[in-house]
Design a protein around this motif. Sequence first.
Motif, PDB file in Angstrom:
ATOM      1  N   UNK A 198       0.761  -1.196  -0.074  1.00  0.00           N
ATOM      2  CA  UNK A 198      -0.152  -0.009  -0.005  1.00  0.00           C
ATOM      3  C   UNK A 198       0.855   1.426   0.144  1.00  0.00           C
ATOM      4  N   UNK A 199       2.300   0.958   0.008  1.00  0.00           N
ATOM      5  CA  UNK A 199       2.975   2.298  -0.167  1.00  0.00           C
ATOM      6  C   UNK A 199       3.101   2.911  -1.279  1.00  0.00           C
ATOM      7  N   UNK A 200       2.916   4.189  -1.730  1.00  0.00           N
ATOM      8  CA  UNK A 200       2.765   4.553  -3.009  1.00  0.00           C
ATOM      9  C   UNK A 200       3.716   6.259  -2.876  1.00  0.00           C
ATOM     10  N   UNK A 201       4.546   6.632  -3.609  1.00  0.00           N
ATOM     11  CA  UNK A 201       4.957   7.683  -3.824  1.00  0.00           C
ATOM     12  C   UNK A 201       5.263   8.002  -5.174  1.00  0.00           C
ATOM     13  N   UNK A 202       5.811   9.203  -5.565  1.00  0.00           N
ATOM     14  CA  UNK A 202       6.378   9.579  -6.796  1.00  0.00           C
ATOM     15  C   UNK A 202       7.810   8.948  -6.926  1.00  0.00           C
ATOM     16  N   UNK A 203       8.145   8.294  -7.949  1.00  0.00           N
ATOM     17  CA  UNK A 203       9.336   7.655  -8.095  1.00  0.00           C
ATOM     18  C   UNK A 203       9.836   8.029  -9.299  1.00  0.00           C
ATOM     19  N   UNK A 204      11.269   8.515  -9.356  1.00  0.00           N
ATOM     20  CA  UNK A 204      12.138   9.165 -10.385  1.00  0.00           C
ATOM     21  C   UNK A 204      12.175   7.830 -11.619  1.00  0.00           C
ATOM     22  N   UNK A 205      12.786   6.907 -11.082  1.00  0.00           N
ATOM     23  CA  UNK A 205      13.069   5.604 -12.157  1.00  0.00           C
ATOM     24  C   UNK A 205      14.347   5.605 -12.416  1.00  0.00           C
ATOM     25  N   UNK A 206      15.272   6.710 -12.514  1.00  0.00           N
ATOM     26  CA  UNK A 206      16.363   6.413 -12.944  1.00  0.00           C
ATOM     27  C   UNK A 206      17.460   7.437 -12.129  1.00  0.00           C
TER      28      UNK A 206
END
Length: 344
Positions: A198-206
């Motif tokens: 259930x943990x959600x955040x904005x992620x950069x990915x690189x």
Amino acid sequence: MNDPHALDEQALAPYLEQNVDGFRDLRAVRKFNAGQSNPTYLLEAASGRYVLRAKPQGELLKSAHQVDREYRVMKALKGTAVPVPDVLHLSPEDSPIGRMFYVMDHVDGRIFWDPALPELGSNDERAAASDAMNRVLAALHDVDPAAVGLSDYGKPGNYFERQLSRWGSQYRASETEKVEDMEFLIDWLEKNLMPDDGVISLVHGDYRLDNMIFAPERPDVIAVLDWELSTLGHPYADIAYQCMQWRLPYESGFRGLGGVDRAALGLPSEKDYVANYCERRGISGIDNWVFYLAFSFFRLAAICQGVYKRALDGNASNPEKAKTYGQAVHLLAGLARQAINKEK
């Protein structure tokens, strides 16, 4: 032979003057050689310096090279604790250069390519630069997506399940040979998939050193670049990806920190870096760390395979360098397998 990445400056100049506030008199366009995904150009004009980032030419993999997502997330993050350039204009697909692009301000600063940070003159400066990366990453994961208009920036459900499916499909679509360690890794990840917590955040990915601009006179991050892979997801994917990069051999094309005496350079250990991140975010630690590392190796290997396939197809941003990425798949998958076996 015509340069496949050259821009039609005569068509581009009046378009920019009409659509970018204050833009005047395009004088020069120079393609940056770094990067393997979206071709990026320095624009020099009477009104200043700008950066144009475009989709590549040719047939593209589904959901790849979405420069509109980069534009959207940087626009949304402006004014938060995450430093980003000012984005100025997003073109449609039928732009003067024949594909989508966006324009942003040019940020004056330093980009470091060597994780050992030899450009910095002291251990204190290197420690400060590493801490700045840590601080910005924690700040990114603390951003409330809804508060910045990004509540629909990713799909609901298990992030790692979605990502495994997405990159597995893209890997198969660009596969050029069977890699035994990659087959092992995909099978292991599918069998050891982390449940949705259930943990959600904005992620950069690189999230890595060379996707950041540091201030000219101090070891502080003033801009984070290359948001192509950003989405709503799990924050542990970003922190593991950065640590995975540092596990790569120093004497390799990836220039990781593998084999480097970090303490002698003033750089934190992986354990301390993760602990500092957790402290900033108010969490006690990260369980099942090897899964997040293994996933990061897998995803980067899938990305490298796509770059290699584009090179074979003649669509890579830096063709000669891209052709070396085929062997990187073997390296990454092998290191992931070593990490998994070490934890058994």
